[in-house]
Motif scaffolding. Structure first.
Motif, PDB file in Angstrom:
ATOM      1  N   UNK A 120       0.829  -1.203   0.000  1.00 34.39           N
ATOM      2  CA  UNK A 120       0.000   0.000   0.000  1.00 34.39           C
ATOM      3  C   UNK A 120       0.865   1.255   0.000  1.00 34.39           C
ATOM      4  N   UNK A 121       0.246   2.370  -0.329  1.00 31.59           N
ATOM      5  CA  UNK A 121       0.952   3.647  -0.367  1.00 31.59           C
ATOM      6  C   UNK A 121       1.355   4.067   1.039  1.00 31.59           C
ATOM      7  N   UNK A 122       2.484   4.745   1.121  1.00 26.75           N
ATOM      8  CA  UNK A 122       2.994   5.247   2.390  1.00 26.75           C
ATOM      9  C   UNK A 122       2.857   6.772   2.427  1.00 26.75           C
ATOM     10  N   UNK A 123       2.741   7.311   3.624  1.00 28.63           N
ATOM     11  CA  UNK A 123       2.666   8.764   3.784  1.00 28.63           C
ATOM     12  C   UNK A 123       4.017   9.404   3.440  1.00 28.63           C
ATOM     13  N   UNK A 129      -0.887  11.939   2.517  1.00 23.22           N
ATOM     14  CA  UNK A 129      -1.035  11.303   1.225  1.00 23.22           C
ATOM     15  C   UNK A 129      -1.279  12.389   0.172  1.00 23.22           C
ATOM     16  N   UNK A 130      -1.171  12.045  -1.122  1.00 25.51           N
ATOM     17  CA  UNK A 130      -1.511  13.035  -2.157  1.00 25.51           C
ATOM     18  C   UNK A 130      -2.912  13.599  -1.944  1.00 25.51           C
ATOM     19  N   UNK A 131      -3.056  14.893  -2.171  1.00 25.03           N
ATOM     20  CA  UNK A 131      -4.300  15.588  -1.824  1.00 25.03           C
ATOM     21  C   UNK A 131      -5.493  15.073  -2.609  1.00 25.03           C
ATOM     22  N   UNK A 134      -7.984   9.097  -3.433  1.00 26.30           N
ATOM     23  CA  UNK A 134      -9.100   8.482  -2.715  1.00 26.30           C
ATOM     24  C   UNK A 134      -8.580   7.237  -1.994  1.00 26.30           C
ATOM     25  N   UNK A 135      -9.317   6.715  -1.019  1.00 27.13           N
ATOM     26  CA  UNK A 135      -8.842   5.509  -0.320  1.00 27.13           C
ATOM     27  C   UNK A 135      -8.536   4.347  -1.254  1.00 27.13           C
ATOM     28  N   UNK A 136      -9.304   4.192  -2.351  1.00 22.85           N
ATOM     29  CA  UNK A 136      -9.056   3.100  -3.286  1.00 22.85           C
ATOM     30  C   UNK A 136      -7.753   3.287  -4.056  1.00 22.85           C
ATOM     31  N   UNK A 219       1.765   3.687  -8.860  1.00 19.76           N
ATOM     32  CA  UNK A 219       2.968   3.727  -8.031  1.00 19.76           C
ATOM     33  C   UNK A 219       3.605   5.112  -8.111  1.00 19.76           C
ATOM     34  N   UNK A 220       3.697   5.653  -9.321  1.00 17.49           N
ATOM     35  CA  UNK A 220       4.305   6.959  -9.512  1.00 17.49           C
ATOM     36  C   UNK A 220       3.400   8.066  -8.978  1.00 17.49           C
ATOM     37  N   UNK A 221       2.109   7.932  -9.211  1.00 14.60           N
ATOM     38  CA  UNK A 221       1.186   9.034  -8.873  1.00 14.60           C
ATOM     39  C   UNK A 221       0.826   9.060  -7.395  1.00 14.60           C
ATOM     40  N   UNK A 222       0.577   7.883  -6.789  1.00 10.60           N
ATOM     41  CA  UNK A 222       0.056   7.868  -5.425  1.00 10.60           C
ATOM     42  C   UNK A 222       0.988   7.187  -4.415  1.00 10.60           C
ATOM     43  N   UNK A 223       2.128   6.707  -4.867  1.00 10.73           N
ATOM     44  CA  UNK A 223       3.099   6.164  -3.920  1.00 10.73           C
ATOM     45  C   UNK A 223       2.891   4.718  -3.523  1.00 10.73           C
ATOM     46  N   UNK A 224       2.149   3.940  -4.325  1.00  8.65           N
ATOM     47  CA  UNK A 224       2.049   2.508  -4.053  1.00  8.65           C
ATOM     48  C   UNK A 224       3.421   1.859  -4.190  1.00  8.65           C
ATOM     49  N   UNK A 225       3.611   0.726  -3.523  1.00  7.78           N
ATOM     50  CA  UNK A 225       4.898   0.054  -3.563  1.00  7.78           C
ATOM     51  C   UNK A 225       4.934  -1.053  -4.597  1.00  7.78           C
TER      52      UNK A 225
END
Length: 256
Positions: A120-123, A129-131, A134-136, A219-225
């Motif tokens: 999952x994305x990390x802070x 998180x990116x402004x 959404x949670x999904x 991954x690039x846009x929201x920081x998923x691993x």
């Protein structure tokens, strides 16, 4: 003295002369009612079974089940050993099962492979998180995992393990909230997928998989691993749970 002036004094009647018969009558009515309600049994007898009775019933149940088991074992032995070719047929079936076990994913394997990790994305450094997320957008979904698995199979994977379980034909990863359900067990990210096979071919298949491409954009846009790690040797466990097969049935007449 009485009005006649006689020396004999009158005595007042005692209350016991009337009370005792009344008490006896009430006691008799109570005993009769108690006898009628209890049906002649003990009214203070407990309805709970005694321990010795429970032990006796349990022993009888064990004896009955033991006899039933012995009878079934005898039937199995009779069927398997009832004909000269029975033992040979059983041995042939066992040998065939042993040959198919590797293809079915029941045996552990070792070889060169690839380890893919999704999380999952990390802070960020400020705990945010990116402004516009959404949670999904911030969690790994079932379709993301399925896309990686499909790409690995297409890339020639000889066997795949996810977390600590072997992936076989009946395995179906399912997302439940932000956790993964696999064969009745739940897992939290990171999700580690290990595959035995040619690492270069499997990486090429991952690069060509559309769902994996979309995931990499997140991954690039929201920081998923996401990571791919080729290894010279990896170990994959065998599937240890019972394999329950279900066969398809035709819905209607089959035309030729």
């Amino acid at each position: 003295m009485d009005q006649d002036g006689g020396p004999e004094q009158r005595r007042r009647p005692s209350a016991w002369r009337f009370g005792v018969p009344v008490v006896c009558l009430l006691a008799g009515l109570l005993l009769a009612a108690t006898h009628g309600v209890s049906g002649g049994d003990e009214i203070r007898r407990s309805d709970a079974p005694r321990l010795v009775d429970l032990v006796r019933e349990s022993q009888q149940s064990v004896d009955r089940l033991t006899a039933q088991r012995d009878g079934l074992v005898n039937q199995i032995d009779t069927h398997h050993g009832g004909s000269p070719g029975a033992d040979a047929a059983l041995t042939a079936i066992q040998n065939r099962n042993a040959r198919l076990a590797a293809d079915a994913g029941l045996d552990p394997i070792r070889g060169p492979g690839l380890v893919v990790t999704l999380t999952d994305a990390q802070r960020d450094a400020h705990g945010r998180f990116p402004r516009d997320a959404t949670p999904d957008d911030l969690v790994v979904h079932q379709q993301d995992i399925q896309g990686v698995l499909n790409a690995l199979w297409n890339g020639g994977a000889e066997g795949i393990q996810m977390q600590d379980q072997r992936i076989i034909g009946t395995s179906a990863p399912r997302c439940v909230g932000n956790t993964l359900l696999l064969n009745g067990r739940t897992y939290s990210p990171p999700y580690v997928i290990t595959a035995v096979g040619d690492p270069a071919k499997m990486q090429a298949a991952l690069a060509a998989e559309p769902s994996v491409t979309i995931y990499k954009q997140y991954v690039v846009r929201f920081g998923l691993g996401y990571s791919e790690e080729p290894r010279a040797s990896v170990d994959i466990v065998g599937h240890t749970e019972p394999v329950r097969m279900q066969f398809a049935k035709p819905a209607g007449p089959i035309g030729y």
